[in-house]
Motif scaffolding. Sequence first.
Motif, mmCIF file in Angstrom:
data_model
loop_
_atom_site.group_PDB
_atom_site.id
_atom_site.type_symbol
_atom_site.label_atom_id
_atom_site.label_comp_id
_atom_site.label_asym_id
_atom_site.label_seq_id
_atom_site.Cartn_x
_atom_site.Cartn_y
_atom_site.Cartn_z
ATOM 1 N N ARG A 147 -2.554 2.401 3.159
ATOM 2 C CA ARG A 147 -1.696 3.433 2.599
ATOM 3 C C ARG A 147 -2.077 3.762 1.162
ATOM 4 O O ARG A 147 -2.394 2.877 0.376
ATOM 5 N N THR A 155 0.940 2.562 -1.606
ATOM 6 C CA THR A 155 1.459 1.210 -1.807
ATOM 7 C C THR A 155 0.908 0.451 -3.025
ATOM 8 O O THR A 155 1.655 -0.338 -3.603
ATOM 9 N N LYS A 167 3.146 0.653 -5.809
ATOM 10 C CA LYS A 167 4.471 0.100 -5.519
ATOM 11 C C LYS A 167 4.499 -1.424 -5.676
ATOM 12 O O LYS A 167 5.559 -2.031 -5.526
ATOM 13 N N THR A 168 3.340 -2.034 -5.930
ATOM 14 C CA THR A 168 3.340 -3.493 -6.135
ATOM 15 C C THR A 168 3.472 -3.874 -7.608
ATOM 16 O O THR A 168 3.704 -5.033 -7.908
ATOM 17 N N ASP A 169 3.267 -2.918 -8.505
ATOM 18 C CA ASP A 169 3.322 -3.321 -9.919
ATOM 19 C C ASP A 169 4.209 -2.425 -10.768
ATOM 20 O O ASP A 169 4.070 -2.374 -11.991
ATOM 21 N N GLY A 170 5.132 -1.751 -10.098
ATOM 22 C CA GLY A 170 6.158 -1.016 -10.842
ATOM 23 C C GLY A 170 5.719 0.330 -11.382
ATOM 24 O O GLY A 170 6.459 0.948 -12.146
ATOM 25 N N LYS A 171 4.540 0.788 -11.010
ATOM 26 C CA LYS A 171 4.066 2.068 -11.569
ATOM 27 C C LYS A 171 4.688 3.287 -10.890
ATOM 28 O O LYS A 171 4.824 4.333 -11.503
ATOM 29 N N TYR A 175 10.117 6.856 -8.907
ATOM 30 C CA TYR A 175 11.110 7.448 -8.018
ATOM 31 C C TYR A 175 11.939 8.419 -8.869
ATOM 32 O O TYR A 175 11.841 8.396 -10.106
ATOM 33 N N MET A 219 18.239 1.976 -0.706
ATOM 34 C CA MET A 219 18.194 1.073 -1.861
ATOM 35 C C MET A 219 18.215 1.828 -3.189
ATOM 36 O O MET A 219 18.742 1.329 -4.170
ATOM 37 N N GLY A 271 13.324 6.320 -2.665
ATOM 38 C CA GLY A 271 13.594 4.904 -2.376
ATOM 39 C C GLY A 271 14.530 4.760 -1.187
ATOM 40 O O GLY A 271 15.598 4.168 -1.277
ATOM 41 N N GLY A 301 9.951 -0.176 -13.683
ATOM 42 C CA GLY A 301 9.557 -0.888 -12.468
ATOM 43 C C GLY A 301 10.668 -1.773 -11.924
ATOM 44 O O GLY A 301 10.762 -2.019 -10.718
ATOM 45 N N LYS A 307 14.325 -2.373 -10.726
ATOM 46 C CA LYS A 307 15.192 -1.368 -10.110
ATOM 47 C C LYS A 307 16.665 -1.746 -10.092
ATOM 48 O O LYS A 307 17.023 -2.914 -9.897
ATOM 49 N N ALA A 359 17.190 -6.163 -6.122
ATOM 50 C CA ALA A 359 16.203 -5.154 -6.551
ATOM 51 C C ALA A 359 15.833 -5.307 -8.026
ATOM 52 O O ALA A 359 14.761 -4.897 -8.443
ATOM 53 N N ILE A 395 8.006 -6.871 -13.193
ATOM 54 C CA ILE A 395 7.014 -6.444 -12.190
ATOM 55 C C ILE A 395 5.766 -5.880 -12.859
ATOM 56 O O ILE A 395 4.657 -6.030 -12.351
ATOM 57 N N GLU A 396 5.948 -5.290 -14.045
ATOM 58 C CA GLU A 396 4.785 -4.721 -14.742
ATOM 59 C C GLU A 396 3.836 -5.824 -15.221
ATOM 60 O O GLU A 396 2.652 -5.568 -15.449
ATOM 61 N N GLN A 414 1.002 -10.019 -4.834
ATOM 62 C CA GLN A 414 0.698 -8.579 -4.809
ATOM 63 C C GLN A 414 -0.438 -8.269 -3.839
ATOM 64 O O GLN A 414 -0.393 -7.304 -3.085
ATOM 65 N N ILE A 447 4.823 -2.890 2.311
ATOM 66 C CA ILE A 447 5.712 -1.934 1.639
ATOM 67 C C ILE A 447 5.947 -0.667 2.444
ATOM 68 O O ILE A 447 5.011 -0.098 2.999
ATOM 69 N N GLY A 506 9.382 1.060 -0.849
ATOM 70 C CA GLY A 506 8.918 0.333 -2.025
ATOM 71 C C GLY A 506 9.968 0.062 -3.077
ATOM 72 O O GLY A 506 9.728 -0.700 -4.016
ATOM 73 N N TYR A 507 11.143 0.675 -2.924
ATOM 74 C CA TYR A 507 12.135 0.577 -3.998
ATOM 75 C C TYR A 507 12.606 -0.855 -4.235
ATOM 76 O O TYR A 507 12.781 -1.272 -5.373
ATOM 77 N N CYS A 508 12.780 -1.629 -3.160
ATOM 78 C CA CYS A 508 13.229 -3.018 -3.316
ATOM 79 C C CYS A 508 12.080 -3.955 -3.632
ATOM 80 O O CYS A 508 12.300 -5.131 -3.922
ATOM 81 N N SER A 515 9.748 -4.341 -5.924
ATOM 82 C CA SER A 515 9.593 -5.012 -7.222
ATOM 83 C C SER A 515 10.354 -6.341 -7.177
ATOM 84 O O SER A 515 9.834 -7.393 -7.537
ATOM 85 N N ILE A 537 8.828 -8.882 -4.682
ATOM 86 C CA ILE A 537 7.611 -9.507 -5.211
ATOM 87 C C ILE A 537 7.971 -10.529 -6.296
ATOM 88 O O ILE A 537 7.402 -11.626 -6.348
#
Lengths: 716, 150
Positions: free
Chosen positions: A199, A202, A205-209, A212, A339, A388, B33, B35, B45, B73-74, B86, B95, B98-100, B102, B105
């Motif tokens: 994807r 994604t 979406k793993t490091d907060g960048k 939303y 969420m 989200g 990042g 939430k 979150a 998360i950053e 990650q 994912i 993806g909202y939850c 952060s 992880i």
Amino acid sequence: MLANESSKVPGLSRRELLKSGAAGVLLLGFRVPIAHAASDSFAPNAFIRIGDDDVVTLVMPQVEMGQGIYTSVGMILADELDADFEKVVLQHAPPDKAYINPIFGVQATGGSTSVRAFWEPLRKAGASARAMLVEAAAQQWSVELSTCRTSNSVVIHDASGRKVGYGAIAGLAATMTPPKEPKLKSIKDFTLIGKPVKRKDTPDKTDGKTQYGIDAMPAGVKFAAIAQCPIFGGKVGRVDDTKAKAIKGVQQVVAIDDFVAVVADTTWTALKGLDALDVIWDEGPNANVDSAEIWQALRTASQGPAVVAKETGDVKAAFADGAHYDAVYELPFLAHAAMEPLNCTVHYTKDACEVWTGSQVIGRVQADVAKVVGLPIEKVTAHNFYIGGGFGRRLEQEMAVRAARLAMQVDGPVKVTWRREEDMQHDVYRPLYHNAVSASVKNGKIVGWTHRVTGSAIIARWLPPAFKNGIDIDAVDGAVDEPYDFQNIKIEYVRAEPLAVPTGFWRGVGPNNNFFTLETFVDEIAHREKVDPVAFRLKHLDNNPRLKAVVQLAAEKSGWGSSLPARMGRGISAQNAFGSFISTVCEAEVDESGEIRVHRCVAAVDTGIVVNPDTVIAQFQGGLIFGLTAALYGEITIAKGRVQQSNFNDYRMLRINEAPKIEVHLIPSMEHPGGIGETGTTASAPALANALFAATGVRLRRLPIDRDVLAGRKPA
Amino acid sequence: MITLQINGQPHDVDVSPDTPLLWALRDALGMTGTKYGCGIAQCGACTVHLDGQAVRSCQLPIGSVGSRAITTIEGVGSTDAGAKIQKAWLDLEVIQCGYCQSGQIMSAAALLAQKASPNDDDIDAAMAGNICRCGTYVRIRAAIKKAAAA
């Protein structure tokens, strides 16, 4: 769909589009520097931009809210375009009629329609652009078109060994005439479609960048929290804001019709301010409405006049003899509880308005905001975002309208974030439904079937032109095209809008209700006829080979018929909805107190041609959990005109420790792609209820599942 | 003015000391990042690390943080466990919206840092506080195991 006549996006200059992109709002930083996407020498249609720097930008007509659609849509375009997918940049579509969903006639993402609706238009868009690039290269090289081929964003002439990148030929390609009927690839020539592609969305979406809507931060933004009248239909009476205004950081308190807002230096201060307000609500006409009254009204309506949505054969004759079965099924109000709580950021000035929000209907956001602030639509810029979780909630735009009304009274941009309680208590709820169903059985087969659906007509509000002859096509979806060969069928619909409570689309939509009714009732009849539920279904599926195949596969893969420990049971459901054919077996255990443990779900899925197989599996896994959550726990109740649930402490979600093992088996198919986002949700409740019957002998005809009924403390 | 140690850097924030870390991060520092999901420590979150422990930042007033190390998360990718989580998340395509994630992880990284080979019960205990509405639980479990094996 193709804007072939013009290289421009109608109603919006590409220059403007890219200008806002350069500001980092529209263009997404998919780990590709934004500046690289800022040229567009070739824009053959609304979906494709190719810069002279070789960057291929694909504009996404459908929003990404978790379903992986950006990757799937990107794959369809890139496959026909022969673009290097690794280097493709994706961009949210702006509001524009070029991005209208052909199934709805509205720029909307929902109903598991994205791939089904855009499959052909996007293939043609990709193929058309590719043809123009090839033509340009052939012209430049003075060679026959047919001697050129494409691969990974390069046009190649094998005989001479010449190659040219899409970027280098983009300018010339823009002067070519788009082909009237672009030649599409044969299925065997697909390079991306059908392969498990990673994807695009994604990694960020793993490091907060990932941004939303709730993360929008225009310069100088202020933060607001709102409280709407807790009683549906009520308004603000009096507000004493003395205490709120005394809080450091509270900047403004605004009351508008049915809501109060506090504007502050942070969302936290705004929430504190909200709590410090002394509001007297004008409760309006619904202050005494409660769930019992709403249910009673629905049941009464179900006895009244109905419209016939479908009638085949001779139902009266079919019921004249044979074994007769009747049942009533009822499903509750549900909240979406995505969420990401609802939010919208708006900057209003007297000449223009800018909106930042994640929406499934960004065009409606723009149009309704324009209306409420009194500006021409072209003066309203609406930026869409990753969402989200949508699940149907963001097919509405009232949160943007409220934010815009507030923004008219605020100097500078203001971000409105709904607290979770506000989100849950001011949802548009999945309607409650009442189903009366009867069957006539002769010689071991169902030969007569009637189903009367009573419930809200969401379509009548959301897409009025599609509401015809009193029939809500969503409310009867799954009932009017039953999978089984019942021969004599009558399906009726009674429109009954619940007192006070607004209703809306919810993942799985109409088929959730209709397949729960159909599949638990068929299961009950099988048991009462003393026939195995799988064998019973198969007897009625001779005319539906795709569904028959998935039922057989799900049964086989689940070990159907093998023995299970005491108090454990196995249940099956089958469905053809959203263009997909699916059967699901659920294994669940019930203890003496009625507590439920779902151990395992095994599904067989035929969704036609699959674009991204791993995404299909992920969607089905997630959809099952969404549906199990509702079946096990979901119910919104009303007292004194208010929603009684408020947050995740009293509107329970399934958690990881309760999640079953899930196996999804895909059946290879060359049929037109089906939809998948809704399907797991529709599948899970009937499979679970049937498993619980197998475990306990208790037949469940209401959701959510009542543990007291399961444990025998209360009659069914 | 309160100084917070976030991802190894000092950050000054000029909001009231009762402000939960969540809102200081998001609204005062623009670190979005982390939430907001529920505001009552029910959904996870907003999970961050405080001296390596997973905590719900919606319940943590900045006035009570002091000099303790905050990881968000950053920044979690610069920890060994965070980077493994990650990577596993992407390898298994955990994912959806993806909202939850952060928060997922952050909870998973804290678990892995404390338990090199978590079993299913460990995963349930560490992760049951994190709701995923898209229903990615099956893959979260598999990805934690994959990260542990990496």
